[in-house]
Design an enzyme around this catalytic site. Structure first.
Site, short mmCIF file in Angstrom:
data_model
loop_
_atom_site.label_atom_id
_atom_site.label_comp_id
_atom_site.label_asym_id
_atom_site.label_seq_id
_atom_site.Cartn_x
_atom_site.Cartn_y
_atom_site.Cartn_z
N ASP A 61 0.96 -1.58 -0.05
CA ASP A 61 -0.10 -0.15 0.08
C ASP A 61 0.75 1.33 0.64
O ASP A 61 1.57 1.13 0.39
CB ASP A 61 -0.44 -0.01 0.88
CG ASP A 61 -1.67 -0.90 1.45
OD1 ASP A 61 -2.28 -1.82 0.59
OD2 ASP A 61 -2.24 -1.71 2.46
N HIS A 116 1.51 -7.91 0.08
CA HIS A 116 0.39 -8.65 -0.07
C HIS A 116 -0.24 -9.38 -1.06
O HIS A 116 -0.22 -8.29 -1.88
CB HIS A 116 -0.35 -8.26 1.77
CG HIS A 116 -1.04 -6.56 1.62
ND1 HIS A 116 -0.14 -5.57 1.36
CD2 HIS A 116 -2.25 -6.28 1.24
CE1 HIS A 116 -0.51 -4.52 1.27
NE2 HIS A 116 -2.13 -4.89 1.16
N ARG A 126 -15.87 -13.03 0.39
CA ARG A 126 -15.19 -12.34 1.24
C ARG A 126 -15.34 -10.97 1.43
O ARG A 126 -15.71 -10.38 0.09
CB ARG A 126 -13.68 -12.27 1.08
CG ARG A 126 -12.96 -11.38 2.38
CD ARG A 126 -11.17 -11.91 2.11
NE ARG A 126 -10.67 -11.33 2.22
CZ ARG A 126 -9.86 -10.82 3.67
NH1 ARG A 126 -10.00 -11.98 4.49
NH2 ARG A 126 -9.07 -9.73 4.23
#
Length: 189
Positions: A61, A116, A126
């Site tokens: 990020d 990630h 999800r």
């Protein structure tokens, strides 16, 4: 919560003013946002391809910090220092914090951003919500002088948020990441 965690980081690094880092995301001009991601179950597509589907490709990020909360569906994985992927246990009562690229830079690498990804589940949907704590667009991103030890060199060249975004969109990894996201969205609709 993001401000509190950033203030604990500043305190741990002995940066002087406790709110020196959290003030970036408290600024009215900060580039912070909230994103909601939905990964529907994909049993047919997964059975057809015979492999695990990527819901969101591997990335870091770019902001200072990310705060994530999701339902009880698994899928989030973080990259270990040796390059292996570790599954993060799902827990709808827990908030997960990721160090972003900007925090890595302003701490001169003392905190490292976390690579990630999210895998799609064959049978369970999800849903995740992420707060991205970003700096103001005009802010120069460079190691803070209060972090640097005497004689220490900066590991990073100074840049602004728009410069960072422009350079990352040119890379193959980001282009591939957006292609995967677009293909996934195409499958949903």
């Amino acid at each position: 919560m993001a401000c509190e965690v950033l203030e604990m980081i500043a305190e741990e690094l002995d940066m002087g003013a406790r709110d020196i880092v959290s003030s970036f995301i408290q600024d009215k001009k900060s580039n912070s946002c909230i994103r909601v991601n939905h990964y529907p179950p994909c049993p047919d597509l997964q059975a057809l391809t015979g492999r695990t589907l990527i819901g969101f490709g591997e990335h870091t990020d770019p902001q200072l910090i990310s705060v994530l909360r999701s339902n009880n569906a698994s899928g989030l994985q973080i990259c270990n220092i040796d390059g292996s992927w570790l599954s993060v246990p799902s827990d709808h009562t827990t908030f997960f914090f990721n160090v972003g690229d900007s925090l890595q830079v302003i701490t001169n690498g003392r905190f490292r951003s976390v690579k990630h990804k999210v895998l799609a589940d064959s049978f369970k949907s999800r849903l995740s919500m992420i707060y991205f704590g970003g700096l103001p667009l005009s802010e120069k991103i460079t190691p803070l002088s209060s972090v640097m030890e005497e004689g220490e060199e900066s590991l990073y060249k100074e840049f602004t948020w728009p410069e960072y975004k422009k350079s990352t969109y040119k890379t193959r990894e980001i282009s591939h990441f957006f292609l995967i996201e677009l293909l996934f969205l195409f499958y949903i609709f």
